[in-house]
Scaffold this motif. Structure first.
Motif, PDB file in Angstrom:
ATOM      1  N   UNK A 332      15.771   6.434  29.028  1.00 45.85           N
ATOM      2  CA  UNK A 332      15.882   5.168  28.322  1.00 45.85           C
ATOM      3  C   UNK A 332      14.864   5.121  27.182  1.00 45.85           C
ATOM      4  N   UNK A 333      15.141   4.251  26.207  1.00 47.00           N
ATOM      5  CA  UNK A 333      14.267   4.122  25.041  1.00 47.00           C
ATOM      6  C   UNK A 333      14.150   2.654  24.654  1.00 47.00           C
ATOM      7  N   UNK A 334      12.930   2.175  24.468  1.00 50.97           N
ATOM      8  CA  UNK A 334      12.705   0.834  23.935  1.00 50.97           C
ATOM      9  C   UNK A 334      11.784   0.952  22.735  1.00 50.97           C
ATOM     10  N   UNK A 335      12.202   0.350  21.613  1.00 48.96           N
ATOM     11  CA  UNK A 335      11.451   0.404  20.363  1.00 48.96           C
ATOM     12  C   UNK A 335      11.117  -1.023  19.929  1.00 48.96           C
ATOM     13  N   UNK A 336       9.842  -1.256  19.657  1.00 50.83           N
ATOM     14  CA  UNK A 336       9.376  -2.550  19.153  1.00 50.83           C
ATOM     15  C   UNK A 336       8.789  -2.353  17.771  1.00 50.83           C
ATOM     16  N   UNK A 337       9.309  -3.076  16.779  1.00 51.24           N
ATOM     17  CA  UNK A 337       8.739  -2.961  15.444  1.00 51.24           C
ATOM     18  C   UNK A 337       9.725  -3.358  14.363  1.00 51.24           C
ATOM     19  N   UNK A 338       9.196  -3.485  13.153  1.00 52.67           N
ATOM     20  CA  UNK A 338      10.013  -3.821  11.992  1.00 52.67           C
ATOM     21  C   UNK A 338       9.517  -3.002  10.819  1.00 52.67           C
ATOM     22  N   UNK A 339      10.366  -2.918   9.787  1.00 52.63           N
ATOM     23  CA  UNK A 339       9.955  -2.137   8.620  1.00 52.63           C
ATOM     24  C   UNK A 339      11.127  -1.805   7.730  1.00 52.63           C
ATOM     25  N   UNK A 340      11.269  -0.522   7.399  1.00 49.44           N
ATOM     26  CA  UNK A 340      12.302  -0.080   6.469  1.00 49.44           C
ATOM     27  C   UNK A 340      13.686  -0.440   6.983  1.00 49.44           C
ATOM     28  N   UNK A 341      14.509  -1.039   6.102  1.00 47.95           N
ATOM     29  CA  UNK A 341      15.839  -1.494   6.502  1.00 47.95           C
ATOM     30  C   UNK A 341      16.724  -0.393   7.037  1.00 47.95           C
TER      31      UNK A 341
END
Length: 498
Positions: A332-341
């Motif tokens: 499984x993979x969980x990604x938290x973050x924002x940035x490049x569209x």
């Protein structure tokens, strides 16, 4: 020693990133060693808002006249606030610092008057010291915003207040150098003669960081490996040869982490606490993370975590590229973050394709960041370059095994797993060298194999990670040694700095 620490941001008064945390933790650790420490930073709108919310804990304010910046005579005042054993001095000027953002306008570009703003800040630091009759042993400057301080100090005439003061400049990320049009050197008050290839000139532009590097008595970066890397064309951002020329005064000292804030035994964001001697509570964080993120509730799944700004420098595209090759396994993979569209869309597409195996949380959330560090089994950082990195150290403290590319601080803090290293208790994660998806996939598969087939070895690796010491005390001792080597035996300075 009397140590002045000049920084463009410092937690909790102002913050855009990890520099603010370093600027809070390192001065505090130096004060704990018995040094007198004054931290200087600008008084931003963030700073004013911080004090507005703290009744009964207000700083001392006083006016200090004016400072010439180019053709402008700008008013200067200070706020002085004591926090523990550290004194914080904020340079106040509403024209320069009362803005929504610290360094850039809403379009993400540098404020057009940034040279004036940070020339004012550096001049204000020296003006305060002169007014208080202080001659510090060390002025420790951070990044391009404070890089004019070594230039000003180096220009001090023999026998004057700062002629015995030694300067240290720390480069936190060479990708940000403070490059502006050449004519803006006028705002610094420096003569045009300083605009030359050995000092402030950079391909026809003004480079504040370059000037600081040339003038400082010592230059540091935030990891030993990064100190070597930035002396190359690949990682030097145009200054590789210049830094190699100044290599004799360049060194790398790892950042530390706040071991009180990042502590699984007391972390208020976790459903259950745990420690190196009893990691049972880590299972509760994994279950909670799976529930909150919408992943399948599977205690036996190999859960990979990512907390990151979404940028190709962070290798996010590599993670998206390799996951389909892992999807046939209980990974499984969980990604938290924002940035490049483009990267955000890439992760959304991946989560739509594997809804029970991939979760993308498009936001900044401190509680989720802590929960991912605790709930994941392994943490991914396949960075193209990484001056130091903090998340791999957070992960190790939380028993979440880091999987990283061997670059910068990642190389210095994570030692690749082998059975022999595990037996010697030196293994602390999984690493790979080439900056490509195939190498990342190979490292993840190696970690997954150990997780699925040899749980006792995995638990021993978790323990090795959690036993590492990434606190600031040992780092502060390294800075203390550096400072001591710079100052004369007779010393300078004053014990009074209030």
């Amino acid at each position: 020693m009397l140590i002045v620490f000049a920084t463009p941001e410092v937690f909790p008064y102002s913050k855009t990133g990890g520099l603010a945390d370093v600027s809070a933790a390192l001065p505090s650790a130096l004060a704990d060693l018995g040094h007198d420490v004054i931290v200087f930073s600008p008084c931003y709108r963030q700073t004013t808002s911080y004090f507005e919310l703290r009744e009964g804990d207000q700083p001392e304010a006083f006016n200090a006249g004016t400072v010439w910046i180019g053709d402008d005579n700008r008013e200067l005042s200070y706020l002085v606030h004591r926090s523990g054993r550290v004194t914080h001095v904020f340079t106040v000027n509403g024209h320069y610092f009362d803005r929504d953002r610290l360094y850039t306008a809403s379009d993400g570009r540098d404020y057009l008057d940034n040279v004036s703003r940070y020339s004012f800040f550096c001049r204000a630091v020296l003006a305060y010291l002169a007014q208080r009759d202080l001659s510090p042993h060390i002025v420790h400057c951070n990044d391009w915003q404070a890089a004019l301080l070594p230039v000003f100090i180096a220009a001090a005439a023999p026998g004057t207040r700062f002629s015995a003061t030694r300067s240290v400049l720390t480069i936190h990320n060479l990708g940000y150098q403070g490059i502006f049009p050449a004519e803006q050197i006028y705002a610094t008050g420096l003569p045009w003669e300083r605009f030359n290839i050995d000092e402030l000139e950079f391909y026809g532009s003004l480079n504040l960081l370059k000037g600081g590097i040339a003038a400082a008595d010592a230059v540091t970066t935030v990891s030993p490996s990064y100190a070597k890397e930035i002396q190359t064309a690949e990682y030097g951002f145009g200054l590789g040869g210049f830094l190699e020329h100044h290599g004799a005064k360049l060194s790398g000292i790892l950042n530390g982490i706040d071991t009180d804030t990042w502590n699984p035994a007391s972390d208020s964001y976790l459903p259950e606490h745990y420690s190196v001697d009893d990691v049972a509570g880590k299972r509760a964080s994994k279950a909670t993370l799976q529930q909150i993120s919408g992943l399948a509730p599977d205690a036996g799944a190999f859960l990979l975590g990512v907390v990151s700004r979404l940028d190709r420098q962070k290798g996010i595209h590599l993670i998206a590229d390799v996951f389909p090759s892992l999807a046939s396994q209980p990974v499984q993979l969980v990604v938290l973050g924002a940035g490049a569209g483009e990267l955000e869309q890439m992760l959304r597409t991946l989560a739509d394709r594997f809804p029970k195996q991939v979760a993308y949380l498009n936001k900044h959330d401190e509680s989720l960041a802590h929960l991912i560090e605790a709930g994941a089994d392994a943490f991914l950082m396949p960075s193209t370059y990484e001056p130091c990195g903090l998340n791999q150290m957070y992960s190790q403290r939380y028993g979440t095994v880091p999987i990283v590319r061997e670059t910068g601080g990642l190389k210095d803090t994570v030692l690749n797993y082998t059975a022999n290293r595990l037996e010697k208790r030196t293994a602390s994660g999984f690493t790979f060298r080439k900056n490509d998806a195939a190498s990342l996939l190979k490292a993840i598969k190696a970690a997954a194999k150990l997780f699925f087939t040899d749980r006792p070895a995995w638990q021993q690796l978790v323990r090795c990670c959690m036993e590492l010491d990434h606190g600031w005390h040992s780092r502060a001792l390294e800075y203390e040694k550096l400072y001591s080597g710079l100052v004369s035996p007779a010393g300078t300075g004053s014990d009074e700095h209030a």
